[in-house]
Motif scaffolding. Structure first.
Motif, mmCIF file in Angstrom:
data_model
loop_
_atom_site.group_PDB
_atom_site.id
_atom_site.type_symbol
_atom_site.label_atom_id
_atom_site.label_comp_id
_atom_site.label_asym_id
_atom_site.label_seq_id
_atom_site.Cartn_x
_atom_site.Cartn_y
_atom_site.Cartn_z
ATOM 1 N N TYR A 99 20.557 30.106 -33.341
ATOM 2 C CA TYR A 99 21.530 30.007 -32.254
ATOM 3 C C TYR A 99 22.867 29.472 -32.755
ATOM 4 N N LEU A 100 22.831 28.434 -33.573
ATOM 5 C CA LEU A 100 24.069 27.864 -34.114
ATOM 6 C C LEU A 100 24.861 28.908 -34.905
ATOM 7 N N LEU A 101 24.154 29.696 -35.705
ATOM 8 C CA LEU A 101 24.831 30.705 -36.508
ATOM 9 C C LEU A 101 25.392 31.825 -35.639
ATOM 10 N N LYS A 102 24.627 32.262 -34.657
ATOM 11 C CA LYS A 102 25.104 33.293 -33.739
ATOM 12 C C LYS A 102 26.415 32.864 -33.090
ATOM 13 N N GLU A 103 26.433 31.630 -32.602
ATOM 14 C CA GLU A 103 27.630 31.115 -31.927
ATOM 15 C C GLU A 103 28.792 30.942 -32.900
ATOM 16 N N ALA A 104 28.503 30.460 -34.097
ATOM 17 C CA ALA A 104 29.556 30.264 -35.094
ATOM 18 C C ALA A 104 30.191 31.597 -35.490
ATOM 19 N N PHE A 105 29.369 32.620 -35.671
ATOM 20 C CA PHE A 105 29.917 33.925 -36.038
ATOM 21 C C PHE A 105 30.690 34.549 -34.877
ATOM 22 N N LYS A 106 30.264 34.288 -33.651
ATOM 23 C CA LYS A 106 31.012 34.783 -32.485
ATOM 24 C C LYS A 106 32.428 34.217 -32.475
ATOM 25 N N LYS A 107 32.551 32.949 -32.857
ATOM 26 C CA LYS A 107 33.862 32.287 -32.839
ATOM 27 C C LYS A 107 34.837 32.895 -33.836
ATOM 28 N N ILE A 108 34.297 33.533 -34.892
ATOM 29 C CA ILE A 108 35.185 34.185 -35.853
ATOM 30 C C ILE A 108 35.196 35.705 -35.636
ATOM 31 N N GLY A 109 34.718 36.093 -34.443
ATOM 32 C CA GLY A 109 34.811 37.492 -34.045
ATOM 33 C C GLY A 109 33.795 38.416 -34.670
ATOM 34 N N LYS A 110 32.648 37.863 -35.068
ATOM 35 C CA LYS A 110 31.634 38.677 -35.733
ATOM 36 C C LYS A 110 30.338 38.651 -34.924
ATOM 37 N N ASP A 111 29.886 39.837 -34.515
ATOM 38 C CA ASP A 111 28.637 39.954 -33.771
ATOM 39 C C ASP A 111 27.516 40.270 -34.750
ATOM 40 N N ILE A 112 27.036 39.240 -35.420
ATOM 41 C CA ILE A 112 26.006 39.425 -36.439
ATOM 42 C C ILE A 112 24.659 39.672 -35.761
ATOM 43 N N LYS A 113 23.870 40.589 -36.307
ATOM 44 C CA LYS A 113 22.593 40.964 -35.716
ATOM 45 C C LYS A 113 21.432 40.209 -36.371
ATOM 46 N N ILE A 114 20.454 39.838 -35.526
ATOM 47 C CA ILE A 114 19.237 39.189 -35.993
ATOM 48 C C ILE A 114 18.109 40.214 -35.974
ATOM 49 N N TYR A 115 17.492 40.423 -37.139
ATOM 50 C CA TYR A 115 16.363 41.346 -37.290
ATOM 51 C C TYR A 115 15.085 40.519 -37.360
ATOM 52 N N CYS A 116 14.120 40.841 -36.493
ATOM 53 C CA CYS A 116 12.916 40.016 -36.387
ATOM 54 C C CYS A 116 11.691 40.889 -36.153
ATOM 55 N N PRO A 117 10.541 40.552 -36.749
ATOM 56 C CA PRO A 117 9.308 41.261 -36.420
ATOM 57 C C PRO A 117 9.023 41.177 -34.920
ATOM 58 N N LYS A 118 8.731 42.316 -34.322
ATOM 59 C CA LYS A 118 8.545 42.394 -32.871
ATOM 60 C C LYS A 118 7.487 41.419 -32.375
ATOM 61 N N GLU A 119 6.392 41.289 -33.114
ATOM 62 C CA GLU A 119 5.274 40.459 -32.667
ATOM 63 C C GLU A 119 5.608 38.971 -32.633
ATOM 64 N N ASP A 120 6.675 38.554 -33.303
ATOM 65 C CA ASP A 120 7.061 37.140 -33.323
ATOM 66 C C ASP A 120 8.300 36.840 -32.488
ATOM 67 N N ALA A 121 8.817 37.834 -31.788
ATOM 68 C CA ALA A 121 10.057 37.636 -31.024
ATOM 69 C C ALA A 121 9.913 36.525 -29.995
ATOM 70 N N PHE A 122 8.721 36.380 -29.424
ATOM 71 C CA PHE A 122 8.518 35.355 -28.386
ATOM 72 C C PHE A 122 8.774 33.953 -28.916
ATOM 73 N N MET A 123 8.599 33.732 -30.200
ATOM 74 C CA MET A 123 8.828 32.410 -30.775
ATOM 75 C C MET A 123 10.316 32.084 -30.866
ATOM 76 N N LEU A 124 11.158 33.119 -30.917
ATOM 77 C CA LEU A 124 12.603 32.927 -30.947
ATOM 78 C C LEU A 124 13.165 32.764 -29.546
ATOM 79 N N GLU A 125 12.506 33.399 -28.596
ATOM 80 C CA GLU A 125 13.055 33.492 -27.248
ATOM 81 C C GLU A 125 12.778 32.275 -26.382
ATOM 82 N N ARG A 126 11.868 31.409 -26.825
ATOM 83 C CA ARG A 126 11.609 30.186 -26.063
ATOM 84 C C ARG A 126 11.110 29.088 -27.005
#
Length: 205
Positions: free
Chosen positions: A61-88
């Motif tokens: 989350y910190l990196l996503k927000e930091a890159f947004k501030k410099i105008g970069k929409d960086i993408k996070i690639y994650c195994p589908k089966e583990d996405a729930f661990m990132l989302e909550r």
């Protein structure tokens, strides 16, 4: 390929920056890694996640927000089966959830992506977690918590699966290509070097 490595957080989890052919990847940005990542990879093109355990994703989350501030929409690639661990914050550890952008279908196989002209392969080896994967770039493997030097990932956590782990280790042994392995904890190793140690672990399971 240029690889930068630094261990962070209470679990001393390795975060990697991999640079090849003008493309920069961040791999497993764990607890407290954001400052180092931004100092060394402000030009990053993608964030790759080997699996969803907190110590490998804490600073997403910190990196996503930091890159947004410099105008970069960086993408996070994650195994589908583990996405729930990132989302909550499923373990109530204080993790700030961060939804991944691109989900990788595992199916106990290999998924090949083209990220800005660089081939990135997710090798799905469930057991430690449902989506646990090794990420291959230029013949080099980032193994997360699947394989370590002379050891393997634990398979007794919540959402772990011992039978899947056993099957994954057997498939790992069937990998005929060699390659350097950069694990989520500890020192680097190689596929060939770990084939023998995996046999020992399989006999103990």
């Amino acid at each position: 390929m240029e690889i930068l490595k630094q261990a962070f957080g209470r679990c001393e989890t390795n975060c990697y920056i991999a640079k090849t052919n003008g493309v920069t990847f961040i791999i497993d940005p764990g607890e407290g890694s954001a400052k180092w990542v931004l100092e060394n990879a402000s030009d990053a093109d993608a964030i790759l996640v080997t699996h969803g355990h907190f110590d490998h994703i804490w600073d997403l989350y910190l990196l996503k927000e930091a890159f947004k501030k410099i105008g970069k929409d960086i993408k996070i690639y994650c195994p589908k089966e583990d996405a729930f661990m990132l989302e909550r914050d499923g373990f109530n550890l204080g993790l700030t959830p961060c939804k991944p952008d691109i989900l990788i279908e595992g199916k106990k196989g290999v998924t090949t992506l083209d990220i800005k002209g660089v081939k990135v392969r997710f090798h799905h080896f469930p057991g430690h977690t449902p989506g646990c994967s090794m990420i291959e770039i230029d013949g080099v493997f980032f193994s997360g918590d699947f394989i370590f030097k002379r050891s393997i990932g634990r398979y007794d956590f919540d959402f772990s699966n011992p039978q899947d782990m056993k099957e994954s280790l057997k498939r790992f042994q069937d990998m005929h290509q060699d390659g350097k392995i950069y694990p989520g904890h500890g020192e680097s190793t190689s596929i060939n070097d770990e084939h023998a140690s995996v046999s020992i672990w399989l006999n103990r399971m």
